[in-house]
Motif scaffolding. Sequence first.
Motif, PDB file in Angstrom:
ATOM      1  N   PRO A 110      -2.933 -35.043  63.051  1.00 50.91           N
ATOM      2  CA  PRO A 110      -3.372 -33.671  62.764  1.00 50.91           C
ATOM      3  C   PRO A 110      -2.473 -32.659  63.467  1.00 50.91           C
ATOM      4  N   VAL A 111      -2.259 -31.527  62.800  1.00 51.46           N
ATOM      5  CA  VAL A 111      -1.406 -30.500  63.390  1.00 51.46           C
ATOM      6  C   VAL A 111      -2.014 -29.964  64.671  1.00 51.46           C
ATOM      7  N   GLY A 112      -3.344 -30.038  64.797  1.00 52.43           N
ATOM      8  CA  GLY A 112      -4.007 -29.578  66.012  1.00 52.43           C
ATOM      9  C   GLY A 112      -3.636 -30.369  67.236  1.00 52.43           C
ATOM     10  N   SER A 113      -3.114 -31.583  67.061  1.00 54.14           N
ATOM     11  CA  SER A 113      -2.696 -32.365  68.233  1.00 54.14           C
ATOM     12  C   SER A 113      -1.366 -31.861  68.789  1.00 54.14           C
ATOM     13  N   TYR A 114      -0.681 -31.004  68.048  1.00 50.27           N
ATOM     14  CA  TYR A 114       0.578 -30.416  68.512  1.00 50.27           C
ATOM     15  C   TYR A 114       0.442 -28.922  68.809  1.00 50.27           C
ATOM     16  N   LEU A 115      -0.414 -28.227  68.062  1.00 50.81           N
ATOM     17  CA  LEU A 115      -0.573 -26.782  68.219  1.00 50.81           C
ATOM     18  C   LEU A 115      -2.015 -26.473  68.604  1.00 50.81           C
ATOM     19  N   SER A 116      -2.197 -25.930  69.789  1.00 52.40           N
ATOM     20  CA  SER A 116      -3.559 -25.634  70.258  1.00 52.40           C
ATOM     21  C   SER A 116      -4.001 -24.209  69.948  1.00 52.40           C
ATOM     22  N   ASP A 117      -3.062 -23.375  69.462  1.00 51.20           N
ATOM     23  CA  ASP A 117      -3.367 -21.955  69.293  1.00 51.20           C
ATOM     24  C   ASP A 117      -3.648 -21.568  67.842  1.00 51.20           C
ATOM     25  N   ILE A 118      -3.867 -22.552  66.980  1.00 53.95           N
ATOM     26  CA  ILE A 118      -4.083 -22.246  65.568  1.00 53.95           C
ATOM     27  C   ILE A 118      -5.580 -22.197  65.264  1.00 53.95           C
ATOM     28  N   PRO A 119      -5.977 -21.559  64.165  1.00 53.34           N
ATOM     29  CA  PRO A 119      -7.400 -21.507  63.815  1.00 53.34           C
ATOM     30  C   PRO A 119      -8.016 -22.901  63.744  1.00 53.34           C
ATOM     31  N   LYS A 120      -9.240 -23.006  64.162  1.00 50.32           N
ATOM     32  CA  LYS A 120      -9.929 -24.294  64.233  1.00 50.32           C
ATOM     33  C   LYS A 120      -9.970 -24.990  62.883  1.00 50.32           C
ATOM     34  N   LEU A 121     -10.116 -24.219  61.827  1.00 48.56           N
ATOM     35  CA  LEU A 121     -10.233 -24.787  60.488  1.00 48.56           C
ATOM     36  C   LEU A 121      -8.973 -25.540  60.060  1.00 48.56           C
ATOM     37  N   TRP A 122      -7.843 -25.210  60.651  1.00 48.87           N
ATOM     38  CA  TRP A 122      -6.580 -25.842  60.267  1.00 48.87           C
ATOM     39  C   TRP A 122      -6.267 -27.082  61.101  1.00 48.87           C
ATOM     40  N   GLN A 123      -6.969 -27.291  62.187  1.00 52.49           N
ATOM     41  CA  GLN A 123      -6.514 -28.260  63.181  1.00 52.49           C
ATOM     42  C   GLN A 123      -6.503 -29.703  62.688  1.00 52.49           C
ATOM     43  N   ALA A 124      -7.376 -30.039  61.746  1.00 50.73           N
ATOM     44  CA  ALA A 124      -7.437 -31.421  61.255  1.00 50.73           C
ATOM     45  C   ALA A 124      -6.429 -31.713  60.156  1.00 50.73           C
ATOM     46  N   VAL A 125      -5.766 -30.689  59.645  1.00 47.26           N
ATOM     47  CA  VAL A 125      -4.746 -30.886  58.612  1.00 47.26           C
ATOM     48  C   VAL A 125      -3.606 -31.723  59.186  1.00 47.26           C
ATOM     49  N   THR A 126      -3.089 -32.668  58.424  1.00 49.74           N
ATOM     50  CA  THR A 126      -2.015 -33.521  58.941  1.00 49.74           C
ATOM     51  C   THR A 126      -0.639 -32.911  58.686  1.00 49.74           C
ATOM     52  N   ILE A 127       0.327 -33.398  59.461  1.00 47.75           N
ATOM     53  CA  ILE A 127       1.713 -32.959  59.275  1.00 47.75           C
ATOM     54  C   ILE A 127       2.182 -33.296  57.861  1.00 47.75           C
ATOM     55  N   ARG A 128       1.824 -34.464  57.368  1.00 46.14           N
ATOM     56  CA  ARG A 128       2.204 -34.861  56.006  1.00 46.14           C
ATOM     57  C   ARG A 128       1.662 -33.876  54.974  1.00 46.14           C
ATOM     58  N   GLN A 129       0.414 -33.447  55.173  1.00 47.13           N
ATOM     59  CA  GLN A 129      -0.175 -32.498  54.234  1.00 47.13           C
ATOM     60  C   GLN A 129       0.527 -31.144  54.286  1.00 47.13           C
ATOM     61  N   LEU A 130       0.968 -30.723  55.455  1.00 43.90           N
ATOM     62  CA  LEU A 130       1.770 -29.502  55.537  1.00 43.90           C
ATOM     63  C   LEU A 130       3.084 -29.669  54.796  1.00 43.90           C
ATOM     64  N   LEU A 131       3.726 -30.811  54.969  1.00 43.29           N
ATOM     65  CA  LEU A 131       5.011 -31.069  54.317  1.00 43.29           C
ATOM     66  C   LEU A 131       4.907 -31.074  52.792  1.00 43.29           C
ATOM     67  N   THR A 132       3.761 -31.507  52.279  1.00 40.29           N
ATOM     68  CA  THR A 132       3.614 -31.689  50.827  1.00 40.29           C
ATOM     69  C   THR A 132       2.769 -30.613  50.159  1.00 40.29           C
ATOM     70  N   HIS A 133       2.428 -29.560  50.868  1.00 46.84           N
ATOM     71  CA  HIS A 133       1.604 -28.470  50.308  1.00 46.84           C
ATOM     72  C   HIS A 133       0.233 -28.967  49.832  1.00 46.84           C
ATOM     73  N   THR A 134      -0.289 -29.963  50.498  1.00 49.00           N
ATOM     74  CA  THR A 134      -1.628 -30.456  50.158  1.00 49.00           C
ATOM     75  C   THR A 134      -2.621 -30.160  51.284  1.00 49.00           C
ATOM     76  N   SER A 135      -2.296 -29.206  52.144  1.00 49.07           N
ATOM     77  CA  SER A 135      -3.126 -28.918  53.315  1.00 49.07           C
ATOM     78  C   SER A 135      -4.316 -28.023  52.998  1.00 49.07           C
ATOM     79  N   GLY A 136      -4.187 -27.169  52.002  1.00 51.33           N
ATOM     80  CA  GLY A 136      -5.225 -26.174  51.724  1.00 51.33           C
ATOM     81  C   GLY A 136      -5.146 -24.947  52.616  1.00 51.33           C
ATOM     82  N   VAL A 137      -4.188 -24.903  53.551  1.00 53.46           N
ATOM     83  CA  VAL A 137      -4.040 -23.727  54.414  1.00 53.46           C
ATOM     84  C   VAL A 137      -3.531 -22.564  53.566  1.00 53.46           C
ATOM     85  N   PRO A 138      -4.216 -21.422  53.560  1.00 52.34           N
ATOM     86  CA  PRO A 138      -3.819 -20.309  52.684  1.00 52.34           C
ATOM     87  C   PRO A 138      -2.409 -19.802  52.996  1.00 52.34           C
TER      88      PRO A 138
END
Length: 473
Positions: A110-138
């Motif tokens: 999860p991206v939250g394991s690397y970034l502690s200052d991001i909104p809580k709702l995003w913290q469980a999103v994985t790095i892979r999901q960020l890379l592939t635009h499957t994260s749902g982060v607006p």
Amino acid sequence: MVYNSVRIAVLAFAISMAASKAIAQTGVADQPLPSDLREAARSSQAPGLVAAIIRDGKLTEVFTWGGAQCDGTGRADPRAAFEIGSISKQMTAAAALQLWERGQLNIDAPVGSYLSDIPKLWQAVTIRQLLTHTSGVPDYEDIGGYGIYETTPTPQQVYAIVATRPLDFEPGTNWRYSNTGYFLLSRVIEVVSGETFSAHMRTHLFARLRMRQTFLGQRAPKGVMRAQGCKPVGESGARATVRPISEESTMGAGGVYSTLADMAKWEFALRTDRVVSQQSLALMRSPVPHGRSGSVQFGMGMMMGDFRGAGWFGHDGQTQGFAADFESYPDRNTAIVVLANQHDSDLGQIMRGLRLRAMPDLSYNSIKTPADPDQQRTLAIRRALNQALLNEAPYDLLTDDMRDFATLPEFDALRVQNRDLVKAEAFEFLRESPHPDGALAALLYRTRSEGITGYITIGWKDGKLTGLGREKN
């Protein structure tokens, strides 16, 4: 200020030497954009653009059109560094995968394991999901607009643009393009590497590949010429200059500057695993599967597509002052790059023309007329065109949508524009292309009417016309 003649001569010599060195960056003399593409260049709305055809990692043809300044004056310079916008994302993805290859980054964490200052709702999103635009982060660009790129926000100010919004969907269940995702990836790279994002990219990608004219941020390296970015103002055709994009506002989502020569180095490095391994490259070029919507032709930082049977990978890009497009055809050792100095320039027709210049066998004119495998179908198609374009009952060869096209007043102008098809002296089958809907035939025909050759794509399903489209060569 007054200069004496010796000072002027020395200055002129220095400028000449600098220009000679810069010309050597491309390795090939530039030439005006081919005459058949100049109308497309004018229609793009850009004051100027540069373009290149690349083979085996080398620039083989370099083209220029228009002006370097927003008022159209000067000369577009093929040696200048342009903002490449979202083409940056494949470089960011490559940097993340380098860290993964070295065991420093877990792309399924999860991206939250690397970034502690991001909104809580995003913290469980994985790095892979960020890379592939499957994260749902607006996407913060959707909300904040391009003006954000002329500012220098903190990461928290970038997050705040969309922090109060819900996720677009449950992570991993859908796909939606998100610049926020690649901003977060850039921050992860900083945390893992202990370097600023620009420093990390410079050391581990750009310097490694000798991309000496490629950089992030508002300050270009010494000796690098930066193109001037422009944006349209109102509907008068006037343009305003824009500030260079700030690294803080976009980072690896779209903050890279590059040149034609360096893009040739980048393309060759990707194809020859000089930047990431073949395993990582396969991840970058694998279309993303996701639950509800099938498969999007997007991997990690890359789009994939097909032009008349030739497969490509690449991306396009937009910033507040520039537009860019990049396609690599690995099976043909060929790539195409177009860089323009205005936001929202339409580069599609220029790219298409350069594809055909680089790969002339893909031109429709090069297709020899084969034997028609189904002459009765072709006769039925011609009757269907009469029904669709001349409003001829009984419309039995038209789908419901095409019947609307044939009869409703709002389509009158389109019908008139295409009525030459019903009078064509020649209507020759050229080929049938595969279509995801196996019952639908996508058929290409060559027409000749009053000495003019044209091309038309026909959609045909269950004995009925589903659509038609005029094609350029």
